[in-house]
Write a protein that holds these residues in place. Structure first.
Motif, PDB file in Angstrom:
ATOM      1  N   GLY A  84       4.040   7.674  -6.442  1.00  0.00           N
ATOM      2  CA  GLY A  84       5.399   7.305  -6.058  1.00  0.00           C
ATOM      3  C   GLY A  84       5.933   8.196  -4.956  1.00  0.00           C
ATOM      4  N   THR A  88       7.698   7.184  -1.444  1.00  0.00           N
ATOM      5  CA  THR A  88       9.033   7.694  -1.122  1.00  0.00           C
ATOM      6  C   THR A  88       9.057   8.328   0.254  1.00  0.00           C
ATOM      7  OG1 THR A  88       9.577   8.079  -3.453  1.00  0.00           O
ATOM      8  CG2 THR A  88      10.806   9.349  -1.813  1.00  0.00           C
ATOM      9  N   MET A  91       8.801   5.863   3.128  1.00  0.00           N
ATOM     10  CA  MET A  91      10.062   5.172   3.343  1.00  0.00           C
ATOM     11  C   MET A  91      11.103   6.094   3.950  1.00  0.00           C
ATOM     12  SD  MET A  91      10.179   2.887  -0.132  1.00  0.00           S
ATOM     13  CE  MET A  91      11.689   2.061   0.341  1.00  0.00           C
ATOM     14  N   PHE A 131      17.616   7.979   2.674  1.00  0.00           N
ATOM     15  CA  PHE A 131      16.685   7.204   1.846  1.00  0.00           C
ATOM     16  C   PHE A 131      17.423   6.498   0.716  1.00  0.00           C
ATOM     17  CE2 PHE A 131      14.342   7.217  -2.179  1.00  0.00           C
ATOM     18  CZ  PHE A 131      13.296   6.356  -1.872  1.00  0.00           C
ATOM     19  N   GLU A 132      18.266   7.222   0.016  1.00  0.00           N
ATOM     20  CA  GLU A 132      18.981   6.656  -1.129  1.00  0.00           C
ATOM     21  C   GLU A 132      19.876   5.500  -0.701  1.00  0.00           C
ATOM     22  OE1 GLU A 132      20.925  10.076  -2.665  1.00  0.00           O
ATOM     23  OE2 GLU A 132      19.039  11.057  -3.263  1.00  0.00           O
ATOM     24  N   ILE A 135      17.505   2.444   0.292  1.00  0.00           N
ATOM     25  CA  ILE A 135      16.726   1.823  -0.776  1.00  0.00           C
ATOM     26  C   ILE A 135      17.624   0.984  -1.690  1.00  0.00           C
ATOM     27  CG2 ILE A 135      16.856   3.740  -2.435  1.00  0.00           C
ATOM     28  CD1 ILE A 135      13.825   1.463  -1.708  1.00  0.00           C
ATOM     29  N   VAL A 158       9.521  -4.776  -0.874  1.00  0.00           N
ATOM     30  CA  VAL A 158      10.116  -3.641  -0.164  1.00  0.00           C
ATOM     31  C   VAL A 158       9.489  -3.502   1.226  1.00  0.00           C
ATOM     32  CG1 VAL A 158      10.341  -1.123  -0.107  1.00  0.00           C
ATOM     33  CG2 VAL A 158      10.784  -2.364  -2.236  1.00  0.00           C
ATOM     34  N   SER A 187       9.169   9.689  -9.238  1.00  0.00           N
ATOM     35  CA  SER A 187       9.429   9.928  -7.818  1.00  0.00           C
ATOM     36  C   SER A 187      10.894   9.661  -7.543  1.00  0.00           C
ATOM     37  CB  SER A 187       8.574   9.001  -6.940  1.00  0.00           C
ATOM     38  OG  SER A 187       8.968   7.640  -7.119  1.00  0.00           O
ATOM     39  N   PHE A 189      11.944   7.464  -5.508  1.00  0.00           N
ATOM     40  CA  PHE A 189      12.023   6.001  -5.544  1.00  0.00           C
ATOM     41  C   PHE A 189      12.307   5.549  -6.981  1.00  0.00           C
ATOM     42  CE2 PHE A 189      10.524   1.911  -3.584  1.00  0.00           C
ATOM     43  CZ  PHE A 189      10.527   1.126  -4.740  1.00  0.00           C
ATOM     44  N   GLN A 192      15.891   6.343  -8.180  1.00  0.00           N
ATOM     45  CA  GLN A 192      16.866   5.396  -7.639  1.00  0.00           C
ATOM     46  C   GLN A 192      16.734   4.021  -8.284  1.00  0.00           C
ATOM     47  OE1 GLN A 192      19.416   6.162  -5.567  1.00  0.00           O
ATOM     48  NE2 GLN A 192      18.691   8.275  -5.822  1.00  0.00           N
TER      49      GLN A 192
END
Length: 305
Positions: A84, A88, A91, A131-132, A135, A158, A187, A189, A192
């Motif tokens: 993961g 992450t 991304m 990122f947050e 996503i 995704v 992770s 990811f 979240q």
């Protein structure tokens, strides 16, 4: 017995020439690297072989992102099993974040500045904030169309929503190369994703991946493995082939040692006892840093195929 030839290094030497020298030098680390290069070359050239690649450890923040992406583009790998964390960090860069090189700073000072450290690589909290934010937008898009989804299907969806030609996840989606991440929840990811599911009707079914994966295995004439690092991604790759008698060919690069009995440090030969690698399969284990050794191996293969 063949004699050991001494290495001859010259100006303007190709990587493939150096690895060729390794092939004649002996059975130490250089010889293992050469044999791994030869095996990878054979795997890529075998039109009846599907090549599985496992990504364990910090390979994407460690600089291998473009190599993994290029291998997917070149159809040199047919299936990815990733941690993961690597997804992450792929991304994070796709969304405009970065990884930074900085050595020697005190970890408490890094913490005060909102920076996390991965060995000699740093990542700022601002990069994770980006990122947050992004996503969650992707989760909202996907969940508006599907309420239940497998991990592999989620990563495919995704990937289709990422606009970055250097992203291995985006490239895999466009090339129809399946990506699995059995430890995805472990992770950023996954964190979240968990938070998103608290107030959305959205379920990720990990067991559903096994239907797709088992079909892929049984539909493969032969299976090769590129095992980068160890841990869960290595085992998932090996175990996925169990019902068909194991891998036909594989290379492993790891810094872990076998004495403690861990899977990460186990030589590939051990997999034969579990039928995770076939008796008679072509295998090579290289002890060393993936970020040094695998680029050399792949560069040498590109010269030969």
């Amino acid at each position: 017995m063949d004699k050991v030839n001494q290495l001859n290094v010259k100006k303007d030497m190709k990587v493939s020439e150096l690895i060729g020298q390794f092939d004649q030098s002996g059975v130490l680390g250089s010889g293992r690297v050469a044999r791994a290069s030869n095996i990878l070359c054979d795997m890529i050239n075998d039109v009846g072989m599907n090549v599985f690649m496992s990504l364990g450890g910090p390979l994407i923040p460690g600089g291998l992102r473009n190599i993994v992406t290029d291998m997917i583009k070149n159809k040199h790998v047919n299936l990815i099993i990733s941690s993961g964390a690597n997804i992450t960090h792929d991304m994070l860069e796709a969304f405009g974040g970065n990884h930074y090189r900085d050595e020697g700073r005190d970890d408490e000072d890094l913490n005060a500045d909102g920076i996390g450290r991965i060995a000699d690589i740093n990542v700022g909290s601002d990069d994770f904030t980006i990122f947050e934010r992004e996503i969650i937008k992707i989760f909202e898009d996907i969940s508006s169309r599907k309420s239940k989804i497998s991990i592999q299907e989620l990563l495919y969806e995704v990937g289709l929503l990422i606009d970055d030609e250097n992203s291995f996840l985006a490239t895999a989606a466009r090339m129809k190369t399946p990506v699995f991440a059995p430890g995805l929840i472990d992770s950023m990811f996954g964190l979240q994703l968990w938070m998103f599911t608290q107030d959305h009707d959205f379920t990720v079914d990990a067991v559903a991946d096994m239907h797709y994966l088992s079909d892929f295995v049984f539909d493969s004439e032969r299976i090769g493995g590129i095992l980068l690092g160890g841990g869960l991604t290595k085992h998932y790759t090996l175990a996925s082939t169990l019902l068909k008698g194991g891998l036909d060919s594989a290379i492993q690069i790891t810094l872990d040692r076998p004495e403690a009995g861990s899977l990460s440090g186990a030589p590939l030969q051990e997999a034969k006892s579990w039928s995770k690698a076939k008796c008679g399969s072509t295998l090579e284990t290289v002890i060393g840093d993936v970020t040094i050794i695998f680029p050399l191996i792949y560069a040498s293969v590109l010269d030969k195929i």
